[in-house]
Design a protein around this motif. Structure first.
Motif, mmCIF file in Angstrom:
data_model
loop_
_atom_site.group_PDB
_atom_site.id
_atom_site.type_symbol
_atom_site.label_atom_id
_atom_site.label_comp_id
_atom_site.label_asym_id
_atom_site.label_seq_id
_atom_site.Cartn_x
_atom_site.Cartn_y
_atom_site.Cartn_z
ATOM 1 N N ASP A 71 18.463 -54.070 -8.820
ATOM 2 C CA ASP A 71 18.562 -54.012 -10.277
ATOM 3 C C ASP A 71 18.742 -52.554 -10.651
ATOM 4 O OD1 ASP A 71 18.549 -54.574 -12.923
ATOM 5 O OD2 ASP A 71 16.492 -55.332 -13.001
ATOM 6 N N TYR A 72 19.311 -52.298 -11.798
ATOM 7 C CA TYR A 72 19.481 -50.898 -12.202
ATOM 8 C C TYR A 72 18.193 -50.346 -12.807
ATOM 9 C CZ TYR A 72 21.384 -46.584 -14.011
ATOM 10 O OH TYR A 72 21.607 -45.252 -14.266
ATOM 11 N N ASN A 73 17.589 -51.086 -13.726
ATOM 12 C CA ASN A 73 16.385 -50.625 -14.410
ATOM 13 C C ASN A 73 15.153 -51.281 -13.792
ATOM 14 O OD1 ASN A 73 17.619 -48.974 -16.556
ATOM 15 N ND2 ASN A 73 18.497 -50.928 -17.233
ATOM 16 N N LEU A 74 14.318 -50.462 -13.135
ATOM 17 C CA LEU A 74 13.044 -50.921 -12.604
ATOM 18 C C LEU A 74 11.922 -50.179 -13.320
ATOM 19 C CD1 LEU A 74 15.172 -50.823 -9.894
ATOM 20 C CD2 LEU A 74 13.269 -52.237 -9.087
ATOM 21 N N ALA A 75 10.696 -50.549 -13.059
ATOM 22 C CA ALA A 75 9.559 -50.037 -13.848
ATOM 23 C C ALA A 75 9.426 -48.525 -13.744
ATOM 24 C CB ALA A 75 8.268 -50.722 -13.397
ATOM 25 N N SER A 76 9.483 -47.966 -12.519
ATOM 26 C CA SER A 76 9.199 -46.534 -12.353
ATOM 27 C C SER A 76 10.397 -45.740 -11.836
ATOM 28 C CB SER A 76 8.016 -46.348 -11.397
ATOM 29 O OG SER A 76 8.318 -46.931 -10.131
ATOM 30 N N PHE A 77 11.512 -46.406 -11.630
ATOM 31 C CA PHE A 77 12.703 -45.688 -11.152
ATOM 32 C C PHE A 77 13.923 -46.523 -11.448
ATOM 33 C CE2 PHE A 77 11.506 -48.491 -7.785
ATOM 34 C CZ PHE A 77 12.679 -48.876 -7.160
ATOM 35 N N THR A 78 15.072 -45.960 -11.138
ATOM 36 C CA THR A 78 16.319 -46.698 -11.367
ATOM 37 C C THR A 78 16.983 -47.018 -10.024
ATOM 38 O OG1 THR A 78 17.727 -44.732 -11.470
ATOM 39 C CG2 THR A 78 16.662 -45.457 -13.524
ATOM 40 N N GLY A 79 17.900 -47.972 -10.098
ATOM 41 C CA GLY A 79 18.653 -48.309 -8.890
ATOM 42 C C GLY A 79 19.479 -47.128 -8.401
ATOM 43 N N LEU A 80 19.881 -46.265 -9.335
ATOM 44 C CA LEU A 80 20.647 -45.066 -8.949
ATOM 45 C C LEU A 80 19.798 -44.141 -8.086
ATOM 46 C CD1 LEU A 80 23.215 -43.380 -9.126
ATOM 47 C CD2 LEU A 80 22.363 -42.430 -11.294
ATOM 48 N N ASP A 81 18.490 -44.042 -8.427
ATOM 49 C CA ASP A 81 17.586 -43.222 -7.596
ATOM 50 C C ASP A 81 17.528 -43.770 -6.166
ATOM 51 O OD1 ASP A 81 16.974 -41.653 -9.811
ATOM 52 O OD2 ASP A 81 15.296 -42.956 -10.406
ATOM 53 N N PHE A 97 24.783 -53.500 -7.251
ATOM 54 C CA PHE A 97 23.863 -53.698 -8.360
ATOM 55 C C PHE A 97 24.004 -55.116 -8.898
ATOM 56 C CE2 PHE A 97 24.118 -49.100 -8.305
ATOM 57 C CZ PHE A 97 22.807 -48.721 -8.563
ATOM 58 N N LEU A 98 22.859 -55.799 -9.023
ATOM 59 C CA LEU A 98 22.773 -57.081 -9.715
ATOM 60 C C LEU A 98 21.848 -56.836 -10.912
ATOM 61 C CD1 LEU A 98 23.468 -60.109 -9.765
ATOM 62 C CD2 LEU A 98 21.419 -60.508 -8.369
ATOM 63 N N THR A 99 22.443 -56.610 -12.095
ATOM 64 C CA THR A 99 21.677 -56.117 -13.234
ATOM 65 C C THR A 99 22.053 -56.877 -14.506
ATOM 66 O OG1 THR A 99 21.079 -54.108 -14.458
ATOM 67 C CG2 THR A 99 23.374 -54.324 -13.746
ATOM 68 N N GLU A 109 29.281 -43.867 -12.767
ATOM 69 C CA GLU A 109 28.353 -42.957 -12.074
ATOM 70 C C GLU A 109 27.838 -43.558 -10.770
ATOM 71 O OE1 GLU A 109 24.392 -40.226 -12.996
ATOM 72 O OE2 GLU A 109 24.939 -41.862 -14.379
ATOM 73 N N VAL A 110 27.444 -44.839 -10.824
ATOM 74 C CA VAL A 110 26.896 -45.446 -9.607
ATOM 75 C C VAL A 110 27.989 -45.594 -8.534
ATOM 76 C CG1 VAL A 110 25.028 -46.629 -10.824
ATOM 77 C CG2 VAL A 110 27.221 -47.810 -10.478
ATOM 78 N N MET A 111 29.204 -45.885 -8.941
ATOM 79 C CA MET A 111 30.300 -45.992 -7.974
ATOM 80 C C MET A 111 30.597 -44.624 -7.355
ATOM 81 S SD MET A 111 30.969 -49.188 -7.918
ATOM 82 C CE MET A 111 32.535 -49.310 -7.096
ATOM 83 N N ARG A 112 30.474 -43.596 -8.194
ATOM 84 C CA ARG A 112 30.701 -42.231 -7.686
ATOM 85 C C ARG A 112 29.640 -41.833 -6.654
ATOM 86 N NH1 ARG A 112 28.990 -37.326 -9.517
ATOM 87 N NH2 ARG A 112 28.090 -38.280 -11.391
ATOM 88 N N HIS A 113 28.420 -42.345 -6.796
ATOM 89 C CA HIS A 113 27.347 -42.019 -5.858
ATOM 90 C C HIS A 113 27.289 -42.958 -4.663
ATOM 91 C CE1 HIS A 113 25.817 -39.457 -9.157
ATOM 92 N NE2 HIS A 113 25.205 -38.783 -8.176
ATOM 93 N N ASP A 117 29.566 -52.195 -5.334
ATOM 94 C CA ASP A 117 29.996 -53.148 -6.367
ATOM 95 C C ASP A 117 28.824 -53.347 -7.333
ATOM 96 O OD1 ASP A 117 31.564 -54.886 -7.796
ATOM 97 O OD2 ASP A 117 32.085 -56.133 -6.051
ATOM 98 N N PHE A 118 29.094 -54.056 -8.433
ATOM 99 C CA PHE A 118 28.005 -54.434 -9.348
ATOM 100 C C PHE A 118 28.340 -55.799 -9.935
ATOM 101 C CE2 PHE A 118 30.991 -51.882 -11.758
ATOM 102 C CZ PHE A 118 31.233 -52.645 -12.887
ATOM 103 N N LEU A 119 27.279 -56.532 -10.288
ATOM 104 C CA LEU A 119 27.425 -57.893 -10.803
ATOM 105 C C LEU A 119 26.327 -58.121 -11.848
ATOM 106 C CD1 LEU A 119 28.926 -60.658 -10.390
ATOM 107 C CD2 LEU A 119 27.047 -61.259 -8.819
#
Length: 597
Positions: A71-81, A97-99, A109-113, A117-119
Motif C-alpha cells: 500500500d502507499y499510505n501506511l500508519a508510520s511510513f509510506t510504500g515509497l520509503d 503498489f496496490l493502493t 515518483e514511485v516509478m522513478r524510484h 507497476d501500481f494498481l
C-alpha cells in the motif's frame, strides 16, 4: 491473458509464489487473499506493517520472497520509503503498489524510484494478472542481468588474456581495418590503442611484410579454420621472424567478418634452432670422420640417448635413439665388463670423470671392436642424474699400436741379444787381454780395466732390461724385485707382491713387467721422489697394481704427457684393464686393474 503469461501461470500452479505484503488494513488484506485464491494461484502470503520489520527482512535476504505488494499510505511510513529500502540492495525483485489512490505526481515518483507497476484497490481482482506479468518481467531481467554479468566476465577474461600475452594480437575486418588490438601490438608499433583502432594495416606495415600477412587471407576464409604461417623478413638490415596464427572472425550468425591474428616473435628461437641444426650437422660429420659416437646417460632412468654414430659403432639399428644401460653393457666384452661396470659406478658415485679403453662386440655382425669410452657429469643437470659421454672406435689405432709394441719388443730382444752376444763378448775378451799385460807405472791399464768392467755391468743390465730374460728365467716377482732394486740407497723403496704367478699368462706377465718398468723409469727420471711403494695383489678375478711416489707430480689431465705414459696406457688397454692416474704436488699414484682369466 498473454499466452506466455498463461503458460507461466500453469507452471506456477505447481510452484508456490512467495508474496510479501505491506499493508495495515485487515479488510484490504482479506480482499487480496480472496482474489489470489479465486485465481487458483499457489501462494504463500506474508504480511508486515512496520518499516523496521521490513528493513530487517530485506537485510536478511528477503527469505525467498518472489514479489512485494505494498500500500502507499501506511500508519508510520509510506510504500515509497519501503521501495527505497529495497532498491538499495535489490534491483530485480518486483515491487508494485496496490493502493486506494495514487495521484499522477506520486505515480511518476514511485516509478522513478524503481516501482514496477501500481494498481488501485478497486481493481484488486486484477492483482493475480499483474503479479504474473511482473514475475515474468523479473525473470527476463534476471536472465538479462546474468547474461550481462557473464558477458562482462568473459570480456574481462578476454581482455586479461590479450593484455597479459606477449604475442601481438589484432582483430581486423575484411577490408583490413583494425577492430581491436592488445598492448603487445601497441608496443610493437609504438602507438597507443586509441590511435590504432580503425586504422588500416596497409598504413602500418611495409609492403613485403604486408604481402605475407595478406597472402593467407583467402586460404583462411576458404578453410574457415586457423592457418599458421611464418613471417621472415629484414628491417634495417636486421632479421625478424614471426609465427602467426590467423583465424576467421565471425558474427553471431556465423558469417565471416574479418580475421584474428595472433603473432609471436620467434626470431631468437629460429636463430637458435638453425644454429642447433648446424651444430648437429657438424657433430654428425665430425663423429663420422672420427668414428666417435656421443650419448647422454640418465642414471635414474638407466637409459642412454644416443647419436647415430654411437648406434652404428655398436651395431644397433641407427633409427633407434634410446637404449637401456643393460643393452649398452651387454655390448662390452665379457672379460672387461666387470671392471667397466665397477669403475663406471664408482665414478658416478664420486661424481667424477670416467675413462677406459675396452672392447665391444657389435650387435649386428658380432665383430669385436676396440673402444675408448669417456663419461663426464653434465654440468647443468648432474643433480638430475645426467652424464655426457663419447665412445670412439679405435680398432685401427689399437691394431697399429699393438703392431708397434710387438715391433718394439722384437727390437728390444734383438738389441739385447746383440749387446750380450757381440759387444758384451768383445768387452770380456778385451778385459782378458788387458789382464795379461804387465802393470805400468802410470796405472793407465788399471783405469782401462775398470772402465771395461763398468761397461760390461751396464751392458748386462741394459740387456736384461731390454730382454725378458729375468721374467722368463726367474718369474714376474723376481723381475719386479730386480726393477725395484735399481733405486739409489737414498730412496726408500717398498713393495708388496701377493699373487700366484701360475695364474698369469705369459702375455699378461710380460705386459705387467713392462708397465712396472715404465712406471719406475718415469719415477727415476722425473719424480725426484724420496719414497716409492709398489703393491700387486689378487682380488677375485682381478690383479691390482698400485705404484706410488711422493715426488713433484705432473698434469694427469694431459693424456699425451709422455711416451712412457702412452706405453702404460696402451699396455693396460692390451690387458683389457683399467688405469687411474692421480697426481699432484704430493706425488703420483698409478692404479691399474686387469682381469685374470
Amino acid at each position: 491473458m498473454n499466452p506466455r503469461i498463461w503458460t507461466n501461470f500453469q507452471k506456477l500452479e505447481k510452484d508456490k509464489i512467495n508474496i510479501l505484503l505491506l499493508e495495515d488494513n485487515p479488510d484490504d488484506i482479506l480482499l487480496l487473499k480472496q482474489a489470489l485464491k479465486k485465481s487458483g494461484m499457489n501462494v504463500d502470503l506474508n504480511v508486515t506493517s512496520g518499516l523496521k520489520e521490513f528493513t530487517d527482512y530485506v537485510q536478511n535476504g528477503l527469505d525467498g520472497t518472489d514479489i512485494i505488494v505494498s500500500d502507499y499510505n501506511l500508519a508510520s511510513f509510506t510504500g515509497l520509503d519501503a521501495l527505497k529500502v529495497l532498491r538499495e540492495t535489490d534491483q530485480i525483485i518486483p515491487f508494485f503498489f496496490l493502493t486506494g489512490f495514487l495521484g499522477e505526481e506520486k505515480a511518476v515518483e514511485v516509478m522513478r524510484h524503481g516501482a514496477n507497476d501500481f494498481l488501485l484497490k478497486d481493481n484488486v481482482t486484477n492483482a493475480p494478472k499483474v503479479i504474473l506479468q511482473l514475475l515474468e518481467e523479473a525473470k527476463l531481467r534476471r536472465e538479462t542481468a546474468k547474461y550481462q554479468a557473464q558477458l562482462v566476465y568473459r570480456n574481462g577474461i578476454l581482455r586479461t588474456l590479450m593484455e597479459s600475452a606477449v604475442d601481438l594480437i589484432f582483430l581486423r575486418d575484411l577490408d583490413g581495418n583494425l577492430i581491436e588490438v592488445n598492448e603487445g601490438f601497441c608496443r610493437f608499433l609504438d602507438m597507443p590503442q586509441e590511435k590504432l583502432i580503425g586504422k588500416n594495416i596497409n598504413t602500418l606495415f611495409e609492403k613485403d611484410l604486408l604481402d605475407k600477412i595478406l597472402a593467407t587471407d583467402k586460404e583462411v576464409l576458404k578453410k574457415e579454420e586457423p592457418v599458421t604461417l611464418e613471417l621472415d623478413y629484414y628491417n634495417d638490415g636486421k632479421r625478424h621472424v614471426f609465427e602467426s596464427i590467423k583465424t576467421p572472425l565471425k558474427d553471431e550468425d556465423g558469417k565471416n567478418i574479418g580475421f584474428v591474428d595472433v603473432t609471436r616473435d620467434i626470431t631468437k628461437k629460429k636463430l637458435d634452432d638453425e644454429a642447433l641444426r648446424t651444430s648437429q650437422q657438424l657433430l654428425r660429420q665430425s663423429e663420422k670422420q672420427s668414428l666417435s659416437g656421443s650419448f647422454e646417460y640418465n642414471i635414474q632412468k638407466e637409459k642412454l640417448f644416443c647419436s647415430q654414430q654411437f648406434m652404428k659403432n655398436l651395431g644397433f639399428d641407427q633409427d633407434i635413439k634410446i637404449i637401456t644401460y643393460n643393452e649398452f653393457l651387454d655390448r662390452v666384452n665379457e672379460a672387461e665388463r666387470e671392471i667397466f661396470e665397477f669403475e663406471l659406478k664408482r665414478a658416478i658415485t664420486e661424481n667424477s670423470e670416467f675413462y677406459m679403453e675396452h672392447r665391444c662386440t657389435r650387435l649386428n655382425d658380432k665383430k669385436v671392436i676396440h673402444c675408448k669410452t669417456y663419461l663426464i657429469p653434465d654440468p647443468n643437470r648432474s643433480s638430475e642424474g645426467y652424464y655426457f659421454g663419447i665412445m670412439t672406435d679405435v680398432t685401427k689405432d689399437r691394431q697399429l699400436r699393438k703392431s708397434m709394441l710387438d715391433i718394439q719388443e722384437k727390437e728390444r730382444k734383438t738389441i739385447a741379444s746383440n749387446l750380450h752376444d757381440s759387444l758384451g763378448q768383445k768387452l770380456v775378451a778385451s778385459k782378458m787381454f788387458l789382464s795379461q799385460l804387465e802393470d805400468d807405472a802410470s796405472g793407465a791399464l788399471l783405469r782401462a780395466s775398470k772402465l771395461i768392467d763398468q761397461s760390461i755391468d751396464e751392458i748386462r743390465s741394459l740387456s736384461k732390461n731390454l730382454s725378458l730374460y729375468t721374467i722368463q728365467g726367474l718369474g714376474l716377482k723376481s723381475a719386479i724385485e730386480d726393477v725395484m732394486s735399481t733405486f739409489p740407497e737414498t730412496t726408500i723403496a717398498d713393495y708388496d707382491l701377493n699373487f700366484d704367478e701360475i695364474e698369469l699368462s705369459d702375455e699378461l706377465s710380460t705386459q705387467i713387467y713392462r708397465i712396472v718398468q715404465e712406471g719406475i723409469t718415469n719415477i727415476l727420471k722425473y719424480a725426484k721422489a724420496s719414497e716409492v711403494s709398489l703393491s700387486m695383489n689378487r682380488e677375485n678375478h682381478f690383479l691390482n697394481l698400485i705404484i706410488s711416489d711422493n715426488g713433484v707430480g705432473f698434469d694427469a689431465s694431459n693424456e699425451y704427457s709422455g711416451n712412457g705414459l702412452k706405453n702404460i696406457r696402451e699396455r693396460v688397454a692390451r690387458c683389457s684393464g683399467f688405469l687411474e692416474i692421480l697426481s699432484g704436488s704430493g706425488g703420483t699414484t698409478l692404479k691399474i686393474k686387469v682381469p685374470v682369466k
